[in-house]
Design an enzyme around this catalytic site. Sequence first.
Site, short mmCIF file in Angstrom:
data_model
loop_
_atom_site.label_atom_id
_atom_site.label_comp_id
_atom_site.label_asym_id
_atom_site.label_seq_id
_atom_site.Cartn_x
_atom_site.Cartn_y
_atom_site.Cartn_z
N ASP A 253 0.87 -1.18 0.00
CA ASP A 253 0.00 0.00 0.00
C ASP A 253 0.90 1.23 0.00
O ASP A 253 1.54 1.55 1.01
CB ASP A 253 -0.89 -0.02 1.24
CG ASP A 253 -1.87 1.15 1.29
OD1 ASP A 253 -1.70 2.11 0.52
OD2 ASP A 253 -2.80 1.11 2.13
N HIS A 254 0.95 1.92 -1.14
CA HIS A 254 1.89 3.04 -1.29
C HIS A 254 1.52 4.24 -0.42
O HIS A 254 2.32 5.16 -0.26
CB HIS A 254 1.98 3.46 -2.76
CG HIS A 254 3.37 3.83 -3.20
ND1 HIS A 254 4.33 4.24 -2.32
CD2 HIS A 254 3.94 3.84 -4.43
CE1 HIS A 254 5.45 4.50 -2.98
NE2 HIS A 254 5.25 4.27 -4.27
N ARG A 255 0.34 4.25 0.14
CA ARG A 255 -0.03 5.32 1.07
C ARG A 255 0.71 5.17 2.38
O ARG A 255 0.98 6.16 3.08
CB ARG A 255 -1.54 5.30 1.35
CG ARG A 255 -2.43 5.49 0.13
CD ARG A 255 -3.89 5.26 0.49
NE ARG A 255 -4.11 3.92 1.03
CZ ARG A 255 -5.29 3.48 1.47
NH1 ARG A 255 -6.35 4.27 1.42
NH2 ARG A 255 -5.42 2.25 1.94
#
Length: 434
Positions: free
Chosen positions: A406-408
């Site tokens: 999850d790049h967040r």
Amino acid sequence: MAINIQMPALSPTMEEGSLAKWLVKEGDTVKSGDLLAEIETDKATMEFEAVDEGVIASIEVPEGTDGVKVGTVIATLKVEGEEDAAPAPKAEAPKAEAPKADSTPKAEAAPTPAQAPKADPVPAKAASMGDRVKASPLARRLAEASGVDLTTVQGSGPNGRIVKADLDGAKPARAAEAPTVAAAPAAATPAPAAAHAPVAAQDFGIPHEAVKLSNMRKTIARRLTESKQTIPHIYLTVDIRLDKLLKLRGELNAGLGGRGVKLSVNDLLIKALAASLLQVPACNVQFAGDTLLKFQRADISVAVSIPSGLITPIITDAGSKGVATISAEMKDLASRAKDGKLKPEEYQGGTASISNMGMFGIKQFEAVINPPQAMIMAIGAGEKRPYIVDDALGIATVMNATGSFDHRAIDGADGAKLMAAFKDLIENPLAMLA
């Protein structure tokens, strides 16, 4: 007195479920602890027990019903001393229609589908004479919907009470008396949803079967759609040599054979992922809006395929457990998962997931993150490949591993560190046993 039996909340997050199967029928005597029904949640089928003692007076929700909200009355229980309740009077509606039935020509007796059920003279006669028919609420509803005259049905319940089972095979009263009236609603009822699907299928000319989705399949569809729509995935893949891991597994199994333990490659991979997350804590996290949750232990959710879909039982605190313990827990969880017997806390949660499709011969794939987690490791098949070993071309057993992040919550650099740690532990497996 009568006690309402309600749809239970079998997990903290359960809002609705399917009443998969009744284990009792109307008229049965039950006591506390007896099994009443099987309730299908989004992940498992769980048994529902009786709390009070009494007789099942009525079953309000038939088995196979989906989307039953928590708290809905699904049955009523008659405790000792309760008298059979008199049926609710239904004389007013038939009396209102009775003059029309006598004075209106037959051709105009059923101009709309809504009027047809009310034009049944037999129930009207029974009600006007004050006849008392003992029947469960469910049996009354089914009889009204199908046009069955309850005065012609022999009851098998307590004191001759008519229950649902007694209606099987019962013929509608109006079928023989007024076939033209019965035919009119059938022609006039639009039923667009029911008619549309087969028409579309015939247009394509493709033989097919319409299979009703289980609660689990609906949840999988909803959660994975949510994952791909709301989580910006980043994928990182590495090649990993398995030769040392396979050798160590053989040695451990030889030593553990007397204890009845047989390690799988997956058991060692679970341990490796947990240890990697502890080494790279920046990946053992979860995105929560304006907050980042940083976990102090690694709970690994393991994807297990079962007949109704996919479930992810959890190895809790896998980083601190030995591989023999992980192996024993995984076998137990997988077995109970296939029987639908997992407790909610055994599949809800987890800090990261692992999905191994190597046993199916899949070389590489990119797994969808299991929300609200922030990463999942996808494992491909190990196979013999040409490989550079000590600066020379050789043959090695190699597998692909792909991390979805999850790049967040996780930067690419931190994801790369996790993949490097995972690769190093598998290629030097003694380190994960220290």
